[in-house]
Structures are given as structure tokens and as C-alpha cells.
Design an enzyme around this catalytic site. Structure first.
Site, PDB file in Angstrom:
ATOM      1  N   ARG A 178     -30.072   1.461  -5.177  1.00 27.16           N
ATOM      2  CA  ARG A 178     -28.889   0.239  -5.741  1.00 27.16           C
ATOM      3  C   ARG A 178     -29.132  -0.929  -5.063  1.00 27.16           C
ATOM      4  O   ARG A 178     -29.254  -0.760  -3.906  1.00 27.16           O
ATOM      5  CB  ARG A 178     -27.778   1.030  -5.601  1.00 27.16           C
ATOM      6  CG  ARG A 178     -26.343   0.021  -5.864  1.00 27.16           C
ATOM      7  CD  ARG A 178     -25.100   0.531  -5.850  1.00 27.16           C
ATOM      8  NE  ARG A 178     -24.919   1.401  -7.082  1.00 27.16           N
ATOM      9  CZ  ARG A 178     -24.128   2.384  -7.086  1.00 27.16           C
ATOM     10  NH1 ARG A 178     -23.274   2.666  -5.809  1.00 27.16           N
ATOM     11  NH2 ARG A 178     -23.891   3.179  -8.170  1.00 27.16           N
ATOM     12  N   TYR A 223     -14.688   7.592 -11.361  1.00 27.93           N
ATOM     13  CA  TYR A 223     -14.333   6.175 -10.648  1.00 27.93           C
ATOM     14  C   TYR A 223     -14.905   4.981 -11.340  1.00 27.93           C
ATOM     15  O   TYR A 223     -14.446   3.824 -11.589  1.00 27.93           O
ATOM     16  CB  TYR A 223     -14.738   6.479  -9.448  1.00 27.93           C
ATOM     17  CG  TYR A 223     -14.782   5.253  -8.379  1.00 27.93           C
ATOM     18  CD1 TYR A 223     -13.521   4.865  -7.858  1.00 27.93           C
ATOM     19  CD2 TYR A 223     -16.028   4.710  -7.970  1.00 27.93           C
ATOM     20  CE1 TYR A 223     -13.514   3.561  -6.920  1.00 27.93           C
ATOM     21  CE2 TYR A 223     -16.089   3.389  -7.190  1.00 27.93           C
ATOM     22  CZ  TYR A 223     -14.674   3.042  -6.555  1.00 27.93           C
ATOM     23  OH  TYR A 223     -14.563   2.021  -5.954  1.00 27.93           O
ATOM     24  N   LYS A 253     -21.859   9.964  13.233  1.00 25.71           N
ATOM     25  CA  LYS A 253     -22.653  11.293  13.568  1.00 25.71           C
ATOM     26  C   LYS A 253     -23.541  10.835  14.715  1.00 25.71           C
ATOM     27  O   LYS A 253     -23.778  11.571  15.692  1.00 25.71           O
ATOM     28  CB  LYS A 253     -23.498  11.671  12.361  1.00 25.71           C
ATOM     29  CG  LYS A 253     -22.641  12.072  11.383  1.00 25.71           C
ATOM     30  CD  LYS A 253     -23.500  12.629   9.930  1.00 25.71           C
ATOM     31  CE  LYS A 253     -22.695  13.189   8.900  1.00 25.71           C
ATOM     32  NZ  LYS A 253     -23.716  13.312   7.907  1.00 25.71           N
ATOM     33  N   ASP A 264       0.899  -1.169   0.020  1.00 25.07           N
ATOM     34  CA  ASP A 264       0.058  -0.047   0.004  1.00 25.07           C
ATOM     35  C   ASP A 264       0.946   1.503   0.087  1.00 25.07           C
ATOM     36  O   ASP A 264       2.086   1.022   0.333  1.00 25.07           O
ATOM     37  CB  ASP A 264      -0.929  -0.191   1.150  1.00 25.07           C
ATOM     38  CG  ASP A 264      -2.013   0.843   1.101  1.00 25.07           C
ATOM     39  OD1 ASP A 264      -2.042   2.108   0.978  1.00 25.07           O
ATOM     40  OD2 ASP A 264      -3.148   0.218   0.955  1.00 25.07           O
ATOM     41  N   CYS A 322     -20.359   0.905  -8.805  1.00 22.56           N
ATOM     42  CA  CYS A 322     -20.633   1.895  -9.574  1.00 22.56           C
ATOM     43  C   CYS A 322     -20.215   2.058 -11.137  1.00 22.56           C
ATOM     44  O   CYS A 322     -20.388   2.878 -11.849  1.00 22.56           O
ATOM     45  CB  CYS A 322     -19.338   2.815  -8.998  1.00 22.56           C
ATOM     46  SG  CYS A 322     -19.938   3.554  -7.390  1.00 22.56           S
TER      47      CYS A 322
END
Ligand code: NAD
Ligand code: GDD
Length: 333
Positions: free
Chosen positions: A283, A148, A199, A34, A119
Site C-alpha cells: 500500500r 472498518y 518489540k 472522547d 483501508c
């Protein structure tokens, strides 16, 4: 399996980090690569190279003496991140992907698994919250997520061409939104489940929570444990055409918020912000082909998988700023 050598690219990231541990548990010798080390805990890879895979020579170093390549490295994030810079993200991922597959074949890897994405699916099939689950053949005529998604679709085809023209063994896996502990939960790349957990954890009981969009948009979410098991099973299969890897448990974003709030034991007032990025309206994954090929599909229900995810994020947020991890990273020659 100790004699079998696996490479995980993106091993400093969320899914790659979990995959390294899964492969180690299976007895593989594992190299992780990485551009950065894992953020939340040290890698269990046998060796970990910090390399920039946009550079062809780095890909050569990464793939040397490896049989199974799990190629997960990518410049990626949630919908806010992937819509923030189409040029930069597309350029980075194009470089990483073409150099990686080229090096993999050149250095004699036996199998190459590419982590694609939901995607790639046409936006015109995802305009309704009550969406028809997406099946593999829906990819064309193409109308993917800009940047992307388009690049992922291109790389899927490149895998197909390498198989057809060179007999190179590839696997193409279309992940649907993956969540779980040790995933990015702040900084701008976080996806909805981790963002909502953060959140909720930071909200007072009875307080307000900000939600992007009107909350009625829908998704299916896959726990990372199912994801790594699915990746492994697909690598073992002889199947080289694209396969969905996701759940078909459709839920609205508001429904996701309700689940997380219940886990936290908090009652929150939702404040919807339609000015924030929303991506497709709905989706979901059609898993018929996955079941046919593997006789298996992801099985962790969202209400179950969110429990450890929420508690991990809540605990992270309580912890004082951490010192950098002492990771077993070695600089590649
Ligand atoms: P992640 O961002 O946590 O991991 C990707 C890793 O790639 C990061 O650690 C990053 O540092 C590394 N990377 C980026 N540029 C690099 C470079 N130039 N050289 C070397 N490494 C580089 O993301 P993730 O969620 O673990 O996703 C893994 C793969 O799965 C990606 O290919 C992603 O596109 C795909 N995917 C993920 C999801 C999801 O919901 N998480 C959904 C669809 C597809
Ligand atoms: N990220 C985020 N943060 N999303 C939120 C939030 C928030 O605070 N609140 C609501 N949402 C909504 C978004 O507006 C979007 O409609 C939905 O939650 C899902 O957002 P993400 O999880 O960020 O992304 P996505 O599902 O549109 O796309 C992701 O999944 C793909 C695979 O299925 C991305 O991570 C892609 O990169 C990935 O390929």
C-alpha cells in the site's frame, strides 16, 4: 483565532490528542471529546468531555456552539485489531459517524472533517508488494477492507451527500498508516511502527524479534506532525472531495524493522510468523492531488520520524506502572 471554536472528537486518542495541541498553538478555542481521557499526558483542550458518541444525545452535546469539527473518534487499531471483529467495529463506527454528522448539521457547524482511511481502497489493487501508489479515483469499483474499510467508505459517501443535498461543508481525508510519540504501542490496537518499536526495545542485542508475515509486505508511514498539519491545511482548503494524506515513501516491513533496530543500536534475528494478520500485500499513497490542492505534502522521512517515536516508546517501557493522569475532564451535562 481565539473566537473560532473547534471540536476534536477522538481527542483522547493518538492523532486527536496531537491535533488538539496543534489547534491550541494556532490560537483556537478547543473542545475535546472522547469516551476516555488521553492515556499518556493531559489534554491541552479548553474543555474535555467524556462522552460516548454512539449515542445521538452525546453528539448533540459535543457539537453545540462549535464552528469547525474535526471528527476523528472511531473504534480502530492496527491490522490485528480491525480484523478481529467486523460486526462490533462496523456497528460502533456506523453509530458514531451517522449521529455525529447529523448533529453537526443540525446544530449549525460550519465545517466537518471526516478522518477516513487508506483501508477504503480496493484490495484488488493492493496484491503486490511493488504496489502502484493509490490515487483518490481508485476507490471504485469498491472492494475495501472488510468492516472498518467498508464503513469508512460509506461515511465518505454520506459526507458527499450532505454537501450535495444540504450545502453542508465537509472534508474527507484518507490517512495512510500514522505513527509517532504518544501513540498506542501495546494492548492489541497498535500498528506496525509502534509494535516494532516495542518489540525492538524489549529485545536483547543479538536476540530474536517476531514479525507478522514474511516481512516483504510494504507500506508508507506518516509522522503524526505531518498528519495534523495536513488535516489543518485540508480543513482550510475549500476542497470537499476525498484526499489522500500520507507519504509516498514505500518500505517493506523488514525495512521498517531494520530502521528501528539501527536507531536502537541492536542487531536482531527476524523470526517471521505467517499465521498473524497481514492485511494487504502492498500500500502506498499517490500524492498528486494532495500537492495540486494544497501545494504541500507530508515531508518527514521515516528514518527521521522513527527516532523520537522509538525513544518515547522505549522510555515508556522503562517507566514503572503509572498512576492515572489528573486530566482536565469535565462531565458533559
Ligand atoms: P485512536 O484509537 O488513538 O483514537 C480514536 C479515539 O476514538 C480513541 O481515543 C477512542 O477512545 C475514541 N472513541 C472510540 N469510540 C468512541 C465513542 N463511542 N465515543 C467517543 N470516542 C470514541 O486512533 P487514531 O490513530 O488517533 O485515529 C484517529 C482517526 O484516524 C480514526 O478515525 C481512525 O480511523 C483514522 N485513521 C487512523 C490511521 C492511523 O494510522 N492512526 C489510519 C487511517 C485512519
Ligand atoms: N500491527 C502489527 N504488529 N503489524 C505487524 C507486526 C506487529 O507486530 N509485525 C509485522 N506487521 C505487519 C502486518 O502484518 C501488516 O502487514 C503491516 O505490518 C502493517 O500492519 P498495521 O500497521 O497493523 O496495519 P495496516 O497498515 O495493514 O493498516 C493500518 O493502516 C490503515 C491506514 O493505512 C490500520 O491501522 C488501519 O486501521 C488503517 O486504516
Amino acid at each position: 483565532m481565539a473566537d473560532r471554536r473547534a471540536l476534536v472528537t477522538g481527542a483522547g486518542g493518538f492523532i486527536g490528542h496531537h491535533l488538539v495541541r496543534f489547534l491550541k498553538d494556532k490560537g483556537y478555542w478547543v473542545r475535546g471529546v472522547d469516551i476516555k481521557e488521553p492515556e499518556y499526558e493531559a489534554s491541552s483542550a479548553d474543555e474535555f468531555y467524556v462522552l460516548d458518541l454512539r449515542v445521538p444525545e452525546s453528539c448533540d452535546v459535543a457539537v453545540k456552539d462549535i464552528q469547525d469539527i474535526y471528527h476523528l473518534a472511531a473504534d480502530m487499531g492496527g491490522i490485528g485489531y480491525i480484523t478481529s471483529s467486523h460486526a462490533g467495529i462496523t456497528l460502533n463506527n456506523t453509530k458514531i459517524n451517522v449521529h455525529m454528522i447529523d448533529a453537526a448539521r443540525k446544530f449549525g457547524a460550519e465545517r466537518f472533517l471526516f478522518s477516513s482511511s487508506a483501508c477504503i481502497y480496493p484490495q484488488y489493487l493492493q496484491r503486490d508488494a511493488d504496489v502502484t501508489p493509490l490515487k483518490e479515483d481508485d476507490a471504485f469499483p469498491a472492494d475495501p477492507e472488510e468492516g472498518y474499510g467498508l464503513e469508512k467508505l460509506y461515511m465518505e459517501k454520506l459526507c458527499q451527500y450532505f454537501t450535495e443535498d444540504y450545502g453542508f461543508e465537509t472534508r474527507v481525508v484518507r490517512f495512510h498508516n500514522v505513527y509517532g510519540p504518544l501513540g498506542t504501542y501495546d494492548g492489541g490496537r497498535e500498528k506496525a511502527p509502534a509494535a516494532i518499536c516495542r518489540k525492538v526495545a524489549l529485545s536483547q542485542d543479538g536476540g530474536e524479534i517476531e514479525i507478522w508475515g514474511d516481512g516483504l509486505q510494504t507500506r508508507s508511514f506518516m509522522h503524526v506532525d505531518d498528519c495534523v498539519e495536513g488535516i489543518y491545511r485540508i480543513m482550510q482548503s475549500g476542497y470537499h472531495l476525498p484526499l489522500n494524506l500520507g507519504t509516498d515513501e514505500l518500505i517493506s516491513v523488514d525495512g521498517l524493522v531494520d530502521l528501528v533496530s539501527a536507531i536502537a543500536g541492536k542487531r536482531l534475528i527476524k523470526r517471521h510468523d505467517p499465521s498473524r494478520p497481514q492485511g494487504v500485500r502492498g500500500r502506498n499513497s499517490n500524492n498528486s492531488r494532495l500537492r495540486e490542492v494544497l501545494g504541500w505534502e507530508p515531508r518527514i522521512m521515516l528514518a527521521e520520524g522513527l527516532v523520537p517515536t522509538y525513544h518515547w516508546i522505549a522510555k515508556e517501557l522503562e517507566a514503572p506502572a503509572k498512576a492515572p493522569l489528573a486530566a482536565p475532564a469535565v462531565a458533559a451535562e
